[in-house]
Motif scaffolding. Structure first.
Motif, PDB file in Angstrom:
ATOM      1  N   ASP A 140       0.852  -1.202   0.000  1.00  0.00           N
ATOM      2  CA  ASP A 140       0.000   0.000   0.000  1.00  0.00           C
ATOM      3  C   ASP A 140       0.887   1.252   0.000  1.00  0.00           C
ATOM      4  O   ASP A 140       0.836   2.071   0.924  1.00  0.00           O
ATOM      5  CB  ASP A 140      -0.945   0.006   1.220  1.00  0.00           C
ATOM      6  N   ASP A 154       7.330   4.053   3.372  1.00  0.00           N
ATOM      7  CA  ASP A 154       8.220   2.963   3.788  1.00  0.00           C
ATOM      8  C   ASP A 154       8.084   1.764   2.846  1.00  0.00           C
ATOM      9  O   ASP A 154       9.040   1.012   2.642  1.00  0.00           O
ATOM     10  CB  ASP A 154       8.010   2.577   5.258  1.00  0.00           C
ATOM     11  N   ASP A 155       6.899   1.642   2.226  1.00  0.00           N
ATOM     12  CA  ASP A 155       6.733   0.606   1.193  1.00  0.00           C
ATOM     13  C   ASP A 155       7.711   0.856   0.039  1.00  0.00           C
ATOM     14  O   ASP A 155       8.337  -0.075  -0.470  1.00  0.00           O
ATOM     15  CB  ASP A 155       5.322   0.625   0.621  1.00  0.00           C
ATOM     16  N   ASN A 187      -2.440   2.686   3.445  1.00  0.00           N
ATOM     17  CA  ASN A 187      -1.925   4.018   3.818  1.00  0.00           C
ATOM     18  C   ASN A 187      -2.792   5.118   3.204  1.00  0.00           C
ATOM     19  O   ASN A 187      -3.076   6.121   3.838  1.00  0.00           O
ATOM     20  CB  ASN A 187      -0.484   4.183   3.313  1.00  0.00           C
ATOM     21  N   ILE A 215       2.976  -6.188   2.729  1.00  0.00           N
ATOM     22  CA  ILE A 215       3.474  -5.085   3.561  1.00  0.00           C
ATOM     23  C   ILE A 215       2.398  -4.006   3.710  1.00  0.00           C
ATOM     24  O   ILE A 215       2.699  -2.823   3.893  1.00  0.00           O
ATOM     25  CB  ILE A 215       4.785  -4.503   3.012  1.00  0.00           C
ATOM     26  N   ASN A 251       0.474   1.007  17.029  1.00  0.00           N
ATOM     27  CA  ASN A 251       0.805   2.350  16.502  1.00  0.00           C
ATOM     28  C   ASN A 251      -0.437   3.054  15.954  1.00  0.00           C
ATOM     29  O   ASN A 251      -0.337   4.147  15.416  1.00  0.00           O
ATOM     30  CB  ASN A 251       1.890   2.270  15.421  1.00  0.00           C
ATOM     31  N   GLU A 308      -1.492  -2.722  15.474  1.00  0.00           N
ATOM     32  CA  GLU A 308      -0.615  -2.151  14.418  1.00  0.00           C
ATOM     33  C   GLU A 308      -1.492  -1.856  13.209  1.00  0.00           C
ATOM     34  O   GLU A 308      -2.460  -2.584  12.921  1.00  0.00           O
ATOM     35  CB  GLU A 308       0.465  -3.204  14.105  1.00  0.00           C
ATOM     36  N   PHE A 309      -1.135  -0.871  12.407  1.00  0.00           N
ATOM     37  CA  PHE A 309      -2.014  -0.368  11.343  1.00  0.00           C
ATOM     38  C   PHE A 309      -2.452  -1.445  10.340  1.00  0.00           C
ATOM     39  O   PHE A 309      -3.637  -1.556  10.009  1.00  0.00           O
ATOM     40  CB  PHE A 309      -1.347   0.790  10.601  1.00  0.00           C
ATOM     41  N   ASN A 310      -1.514  -2.222   9.788  1.00  0.00           N
ATOM     42  CA  ASN A 310      -1.878  -3.170   8.727  1.00  0.00           C
ATOM     43  C   ASN A 310      -2.916  -4.193   9.193  1.00  0.00           C
ATOM     44  O   ASN A 310      -3.799  -4.599   8.443  1.00  0.00           O
ATOM     45  CB  ASN A 310      -0.643  -3.912   8.211  1.00  0.00           C
ATOM     46  N   TYR A 364       9.338   0.267   8.588  1.00  0.00           N
ATOM     47  CA  TYR A 364       8.582  -0.946   8.908  1.00  0.00           C
ATOM     48  C   TYR A 364       8.686  -2.000   7.796  1.00  0.00           C
ATOM     49  O   TYR A 364       9.079  -3.135   8.019  1.00  0.00           O
ATOM     50  CB  TYR A 364       7.116  -0.599   9.108  1.00  0.00           C
ATOM     51  N   ASP A 365       8.299  -1.612   6.580  1.00  0.00           N
ATOM     52  CA  ASP A 365       8.165  -2.612   5.517  1.00  0.00           C
ATOM     53  C   ASP A 365       9.500  -3.203   5.100  1.00  0.00           C
ATOM     54  O   ASP A 365       9.578  -4.379   4.712  1.00  0.00           O
ATOM     55  CB  ASP A 365       7.452  -1.985   4.312  1.00  0.00           C
TER      56      ASP A 365
HETATM   57  O1  RIB Z   1       2.202  -0.030  10.786  1.00  0.00           O
HETATM   58  C1  RIB Z   1       3.136   0.111   9.749  1.00  0.00           C
HETATM   59  C2  RIB Z   1       2.551  -0.323   8.439  1.00  0.00           C
HETATM   60  O2  RIB Z   1       1.445   0.491   8.123  1.00  0.00           O
HETATM   61  C3  RIB Z   1       3.530  -0.163   7.254  1.00  0.00           C
HETATM   62  O3  RIB Z   1       3.274  -1.170   6.304  1.00  0.00           O
HETATM   63  C4  RIB Z   1       3.163   1.166   6.685  1.00  0.00           C
HETATM   64  O4  RIB Z   1       3.455   1.269   5.289  1.00  0.00           O
HETATM   65  C5  RIB Z   1       1.687   1.160   6.906  1.00  0.00           C
HETATM   66  O5  RIB Z   1       1.088   0.425   5.832  1.00  0.00           O
END
Ligand code: RIB
Ligand code: CA
Length: 319
Positions: A9, A13-14, A38, A122, A156, A162-164, A232-233
């Protein structure tokens, strides 16, 4: 070379993680699939196409799910900017996405491959859950799933999530129950293996990818240039390249989907309270210096056009 499919996404960081994978001599990227996360699907897909155009790469891009299976749509634009990759002025996109949906493209690549393929999600796990739900037969062609997601300490996006995972907990629950070997690269890794602006400045002038990553970094809100950014990714992609940098513990991991307080939490039974069959290799630590060195060497090596010899370019002809 290990064959991989990246589900992503992008996402700043991807972008760094995709760069590392695309230019690695150990990884043969077959396909890139995009998912809402994202930012919206149209933006994550545009960003993936921007990256392929930037490198003149021929790895096909297929768009997937534009929303989670069940819950509401969340995004992380505050960390990545409205476009999802704020900070660098990409040229005109010169490549088209596949006509095929990401799930269909993944199915064809997996079934067509003469060897097993590693899935590297990711972003939110919506596409992966749909793939296994619609086409369970592809599981026998999956080597393992090495994902960025989850946490065994704190979250986070909520205190524990965590977001994903939070963006699509039902999908994550389906993937964690898939029975396939899973490596979970959670938040704890990037929190300890920070990449500072000073580090990335070393690659800024090395090549166009270094310049692009540095420019995106300046706009990324996953930390800051002084104390360091959380890549992260890249911790998921780098696991494929140097697993010896990671401390790993197999345990049972369940995904909370119901509780309003803890929805999207990866509950990691590291102590074995429940005596359940382990289903995940949880990465509990990473060598920060080793990761930073690998991250920078990988981007320094991002010269010219990435070579992914068996990328599924034949998908462009598929209806
Ligand atoms: O929590 C971090 C993840 O969420 C990473 O993959 C970042 O790109 C967002 O998608
Ligand atoms: Ca991501």
């Amino acid at each position: 070379m290990r064959k991989i499919i990246i589900d992503t996404d992008p996402g700043i960081d991807d972008a760094a993680a995709i760069a590392i994978a695309m230019f690695s001599r150990e990884l043969d990227v077959q396909l890139i699939t995009t998912v809402a996360g994202n930012v919206s699907l149209d933006k994550t897909t545009r960003n993936a196409l921007r990256l392929m155009s930037f490198w003149g790469a021929d790895v096909p891009v297929a768009a997937g799910a534009d929303r989670p299976l069940v819950g509401p749509v969340y995004d992380a634009a505050e960390a990545h900017g409205e476009s999802g990759m704020e900070g660098f002025d990409f040229e005109e996109i010169t490549v088209k996405p596949l006509k095929l949906h990401a799930v269909e493209a993944m199915r064809r690549v997996l079934l067509q491959s003469d060897e097993k393929i590693t899935l590297v999600p990711i972003g939110p796990l919506t596409n992966i859950a749909l793939l296994f739900s619609l086409y369970p037969e592809v599981k026998e062609k999956v080597e393992e799933i090495v994902l960025m997601g989850g946490a065994f300490t704190r979250g986070n996006i909520t205190p524990l999530a965590e977001f994903n995972i939070f963006a699509d907990p039902e999908a994550a629950d389906m993937v964690f129950r898939s029975g396939l070997p899973i490596v979970m690269c959670g938040l704890e890794l990037a929190r300890s293996a920070l990449i500072t602006g000073e580090m990335v400045a070393k690659i800024r002038d090395l090549n166009p990818t270094g310049q692009m990553v540095y420019s995106l970094f300046e706009h990324y809100r996953g930390g800051n240039m002084q104390s360091g950014q959380r890549m992260y990714d890249s911790t998921a992609v780098c696991y494929l390249l140097a697993p010896e940098l990671y401390t790993v513990q197999e345990c049972y991991v369940g995904v909370e989907v119901a509780s309003p307080l803890t929805r999207g939490t990866t509950v990691c039974d590291l102590e074995g309270f429940w005596n359940k069959q382990p289903n995940v290799k949880v990465c509990t630590a990473i060598d920060p210096q080793g990761f930073a060195g690998l991250f920078l060497r990988s981007l320094a090596g991002a010269q010219g056009v990435p070579e992914n010899p068996t990328a599924a370019t034949w998908l462009h002809q598929e209806k």
